[in-house]
Scaffold this active site. Sequence first.
Site, PDB file in Angstrom:
ATOM      1  CG  HIS A  49      -1.840  -1.168   1.155  1.00  0.00           C
ATOM      2  ND1 HIS A  49      -2.367  -1.789   2.388  1.00  0.00           N
ATOM      3  CD2 HIS A  49      -2.457  -1.633   0.152  1.00  0.00           C
ATOM      4  CE1 HIS A  49      -3.255  -2.927   1.882  1.00  0.00           C
ATOM      5  NE2 HIS A  49      -3.465  -2.767   0.654  1.00  0.00           N
ATOM      6  CE1 TYR A  50       0.614   3.819  -5.255  1.00  0.00           C
ATOM      7  CE2 TYR A  50       1.288   1.169  -5.046  1.00  0.00           C
ATOM      8  CZ  TYR A  50       0.609   2.394  -5.722  1.00  0.00           C
ATOM      9  OH  TYR A  50       0.357   2.085  -7.011  1.00  0.00           O
ATOM     10  CB  ALA A  51      -0.059   8.277  -0.630  1.00  0.00           C
ATOM     11  CG  HIS A  67      -4.246  -6.222  -9.381  1.00  0.00           C
ATOM     12  ND1 HIS A  67      -3.324  -7.031  -9.921  1.00  0.00           N
ATOM     13  CD2 HIS A  67      -3.946  -5.995  -8.247  1.00  0.00           C
ATOM     14  CE1 HIS A  67      -2.587  -7.746  -8.913  1.00  0.00           C
ATOM     15  NE2 HIS A  67      -2.826  -7.052  -7.796  1.00  0.00           N
ATOM     16  N   GLY A  68      -2.344  -4.541 -11.658  1.00  0.00           N
ATOM     17  CA  GLY A  68      -1.086  -3.985 -11.410  1.00  0.00           C
ATOM     18  C   GLY A  68       0.532  -4.947 -11.987  1.00  0.00           C
ATOM     19  CB  ALA A  69       3.859  -5.022 -11.177  1.00  0.00           C
ATOM     20  N   GLY A  70       1.890  -7.620 -10.349  1.00  0.00           N
ATOM     21  CA  GLY A  70       1.796  -8.793 -10.145  1.00  0.00           C
ATOM     22  C   GLY A  70       3.473  -9.571  -9.408  1.00  0.00           C
ATOM     23  CE  LYS A 112       5.966   0.273   0.102  1.00  0.00           C
ATOM     24  NZ  LYS A 112       4.680  -0.005  -0.888  1.00  0.00           N
TER      25      LYS A 112
END
Length: 507
Positions: free
Chosen positions: A229-231, A430-433, A506
């Site tokens: 999770h991050y901003a 949804h993303g890199a995986g 993070k």
Amino acid sequence: MPENRSYNDELNFLDKIDANTWRIKKGFVPNMKVDGFFYVNDLLEKLMFDELRQHSRAAGFGGFLPAMKQIANVAALPGIVQKSVGLPDVHAGYGFAIGNLAAFDMSNPEAVVSPGGVGFDINCGVRLLRTNLDERDVQPVKDELAQAMFDHIPVGVGSKGVIPMGARDLEEALEMGVDWSLREGYAWAEDKEHCEEYGRMLNADQSAVGSKAKKRGLPQLGTLGAGNHYAEIQVVDEIFDDYASQRMGIDHKGQVVVMIHSGSRGFGHQVATDALVAMEKAMKRDKVLTNDRQLACARIHSPEGQEYLKGMACAANFAWVNRSSMTFLSRQAFAKVFNTTPDDLDMQLIYDVSHNIAKMEEHISFQLSTTLLVHRKGSTRAFPPHHPLIPVDYQLSGQPVLIGGTMGTCSYVLTGTEKGMEQTFGTTCHGAGRAWSRAKSRRNLDYQEVLDRLAELGISIRVASPKLVMEEAPESYKNVTDVVNTCHAVGISKKAIKLRPIAVIKG
């Protein structure tokens, strides 16, 4: 399951259909009701087959099953329709692979719902805010801005929220979703329009949630959490689709945006854990059989199935309130640094998508419109232009799809397509995986080197748990550009915008 089948024997059940599409034929695992499919390019294909080869050599011993086996085991679940699909970012997970989607016919009394098909972090998702700032405005104050975001948003494993909330507030938030944030002044009216499900699942019922989940959730609202999770403060690096970008309020390279990636924290985890316990009992009672114990499930219309769907909806609403709270805090941080208001900075929400959810949707199945329960785990809804469930602003361009990269790499905004509706129930990646396990990342990487490399790239970083930073290093993941390009080539989503990070916050 066939004992110790050789790798070459396994290959007999796999067909390459075109440059990016593979089929897993019935018989790869027992009881398959439908075929499995997965989408890869050459590089991602190698990762998938290496994983299968290692599993064959280990004679089935080890951690999670390889993603291909998990896709096939999902194809054996009661009530599944058409196919079990692995997207290009697919990797082994609990029950379902992460990046695996499957749809179940709501009219079939045998059809099931499986918490393993949603995941423990229910409605883990991403939202993107635009600003009217340029990179040249932000670079001189980048460190100050990263620090302000870090100070405003509680981050890390045990972080506690700063949004005042009592037990009654929590129960209301669980049923109201973003409407609660709106009522309490933590969201803008326009935010609701730009959320999947308008930020509220209507079947949520807080009485379906146990006291332990509520106890875990209460202090965590408005917190980022840890893990992946991050901003991020990001800059528009490339625009592939001018029209779609303009609909989102993105009109030039260098424009600054904010991406927030978080979920339902300990609350969602507890909802999933409680449901798995209840479902194991229900499976014995209803004689529901699965190939893998991790695929614990219940018939959709059973008491346990309905309780889970109500509880899952509460966790989804919790996650939307959580991301809304962090949006409020991010807007405050920007306003403080630039000595103005979030309104004057045009900090509008572009969109908010979920990556882990099960939803009732109308889809065309065998030329008929059918109500399906679509499980999306590590995958994103990607509806095409003119779909009734997407906002007016995106009716002509298609639903925005937000794809987060890994720490320090690029992210993407895609749009949904008609082909995606036909091929993948309106779903894309949804993303890199992950490519490496968290343990392997910790063994092979040094956290200081990872932080130094980000600094060399000109990325300002604030981390609550620096010693966990290796787990999220780019080497730990598949290349997000490979993943996005594969989805684009297959036609299940279309590239619109590429973003690069200039600051990362993070847990």
